[in-house]
Design an enzyme around this catalytic site. Sequence first.
Site, PDB file in Angstrom:
ATOM      1  N   GLU A 152      -5.346  -4.992  10.299  1.00  0.00           N
ATOM      2  CA  GLU A 152      -4.422  -3.849  10.511  1.00  0.00           C
ATOM      3  C   GLU A 152      -4.592  -3.181  11.745  1.00  0.00           C
ATOM      4  O   GLU A 152      -5.611  -2.205  11.692  1.00  0.00           O
ATOM      5  CB  GLU A 152      -4.322  -3.148   9.311  1.00  0.00           C
ATOM      6  CG  GLU A 152      -3.995  -3.563   8.030  1.00  0.00           C
ATOM      7  CD  GLU A 152      -3.641  -2.485   7.014  1.00  0.00           C
ATOM      8  OE1 GLU A 152      -2.563  -2.707   6.518  1.00  0.00           O
ATOM      9  OE2 GLU A 152      -4.343  -1.515   6.747  1.00  0.00           O
ATOM     10  N   SER A 176       3.365  -2.120   9.991  1.00  0.00           N
ATOM     11  CA  SER A 176       4.814  -2.144  10.360  1.00  0.00           C
ATOM     12  C   SER A 176       5.387  -3.453   9.932  1.00  0.00           C
ATOM     13  O   SER A 176       6.437  -4.043  10.551  1.00  0.00           O
ATOM     14  CB  SER A 176       5.434  -1.744  11.673  1.00  0.00           C
ATOM     15  OG  SER A 176       4.804  -0.410  12.062  1.00  0.00           O
ATOM     16  N   ASN A 185       1.097  -1.174  -0.061  1.00  0.00           N
ATOM     17  CA  ASN A 185      -0.073  -0.063  -0.291  1.00  0.00           C
ATOM     18  C   ASN A 185       0.781   1.084   0.041  1.00  0.00           C
ATOM     19  O   ASN A 185       1.364   1.528   1.034  1.00  0.00           O
ATOM     20  CB  ASN A 185      -0.837  -0.080   1.425  1.00  0.00           C
ATOM     21  CG  ASN A 185      -1.644   1.215   1.515  1.00  0.00           C
ATOM     22  OD1 ASN A 185      -1.882   2.062   0.425  1.00  0.00           O
ATOM     23  ND2 ASN A 185      -2.411   1.317   2.339  1.00  0.00           N
ATOM     24  N   GLY A 225       2.530   2.226  10.834  1.00  0.00           N
ATOM     25  CA  GLY A 225       3.259   3.296  10.504  1.00  0.00           C
ATOM     26  C   GLY A 225       4.269   3.800  11.707  1.00  0.00           C
ATOM     27  O   GLY A 225       4.849   4.792  11.950  1.00  0.00           O
ATOM     28  N   LYS A 256       0.319   4.130  -0.310  1.00  0.00           N
ATOM     29  CA  LYS A 256      -0.445   5.601   0.284  1.00  0.00           C
ATOM     30  C   LYS A 256      -0.329   6.637  -0.177  1.00  0.00           C
ATOM     31  O   LYS A 256      -0.350   6.539  -1.573  1.00  0.00           O
ATOM     32  CB  LYS A 256      -0.045   5.569   1.738  1.00  0.00           C
ATOM     33  CG  LYS A 256      -0.259   4.231   2.701  1.00  0.00           C
ATOM     34  CD  LYS A 256      -0.246   4.429   4.141  1.00  0.00           C
ATOM     35  CE  LYS A 256      -0.387   3.044   4.769  1.00  0.00           C
ATOM     36  NZ  LYS A 256      -0.156   3.085   6.206  1.00  0.00           N
ATOM     37  N   HIS A 269      -9.814   0.911   4.855  1.00  0.00           N
ATOM     38  CA  HIS A 269      -8.373   1.145   5.474  1.00  0.00           C
ATOM     39  C   HIS A 269      -8.652   2.110   6.766  1.00  0.00           C
ATOM     40  O   HIS A 269      -9.468   3.100   6.849  1.00  0.00           O
ATOM     41  CB  HIS A 269      -7.407   2.027   4.783  1.00  0.00           C
ATOM     42  CG  HIS A 269      -6.104   1.755   5.150  1.00  0.00           C
ATOM     43  ND1 HIS A 269      -5.505   2.717   6.037  1.00  0.00           N
ATOM     44  CD2 HIS A 269      -5.045   0.943   4.973  1.00  0.00           C
ATOM     45  CE1 HIS A 269      -4.369   2.211   6.527  1.00  0.00           C
ATOM     46  NE2 HIS A 269      -3.967   1.409   5.857  1.00  0.00           N
ATOM     47  N   GLU A 324      -6.872   4.402   7.767  1.00  0.00           N
ATOM     48  CA  GLU A 324      -6.756   6.019   7.818  1.00  0.00           C
ATOM     49  C   GLU A 324      -7.952   6.856   7.163  1.00  0.00           C
ATOM     50  O   GLU A 324      -8.121   7.699   7.543  1.00  0.00           O
ATOM     51  CB  GLU A 324      -5.557   6.172   6.829  1.00  0.00           C
ATOM     52  CG  GLU A 324      -4.183   5.880   7.679  1.00  0.00           C
ATOM     53  CD  GLU A 324      -2.900   5.335   7.005  1.00  0.00           C
ATOM     54  OE1 GLU A 324      -3.043   5.385   5.640  1.00  0.00           O
ATOM     55  OE2 GLU A 324      -2.063   4.673   7.612  1.00  0.00           O
TER      56      GLU A 324
END
Length: 250
Positions: free
Chosen positions: A166, A211, A9, A172, A11, A94, A96
């Site tokens: 996730e 990560s 991904n 991250g 991003k 996702h 985010e």
Amino acid sequence: MRRPMVAGNWKMHGTCASVAELIGGLKQQSLPADVDVAVFPSALHLAQAVSGFAGAVAVGAQNCAYEPQQGALTGEVAAIQLLDAGCSLVLVGHSERRLLLGESDELVVRKFAAAQSVGLTPVLCVGETLAQREAGETLAVVAEQVAAVIEALGVKVFANALVAYEPVWAIGTGLTASPEQAQQVHEAIRAQFARLDASLAGELRILYGGSVKAASAAELFGMPDIDGGLVGGASLNADDFGAICRAAGS
Ligand code: 13P
């Protein structure tokens, strides 16, 4: 036997030049034949990735509109347009987008359905925040995110979909869930499906994201219910991503 998938991904990263370099670098990697490899570039770089990889790596979008067909929806990209551009996959839900852009389960369900209605394979992303984990709510939160789609669309839609677990606190941050922590959640997700459709549950690919690095990948992918990874930061480096893909191979 479930075929592993490792997906990158990208991003909101990349310029035309850096994407060209990354595609070139990935094409130099020896990628395992028994692993599905996919990348999720920004919408702007989808066409570049589709033509650059020429089928060697699957290309997916990070998001799609809740309406599958073209129409008046400024700033959005329809699933049918992604298909036309050569995508085969799309991320939905996702964290985010859920947390920073306010996407609800209801919207995630509509996007999932939109993607499948044109033949794209959705990758449903689920995961708990640190506060939810510390409150002991991990399994309940994840089960609810999965159930939102099952209740709206039926369990059978997952015959043509993947799930990505996730944990938000691992994205991250450099904090990876331990293989045991991740396995516990993957096992619970598979059990949730198995209660409704055992054979579908046995085939469903559940990816881990958060990560994932070259050093941690093999141990994570060695767990019985972890079928590969959804990789953020490390997927922007061709050597690291190549190593993670190889870690998923036999
Ligand atoms: P990182 O690998 O950078 O933690 O990102 C994970 C992720 O969000 C993939 O979708």
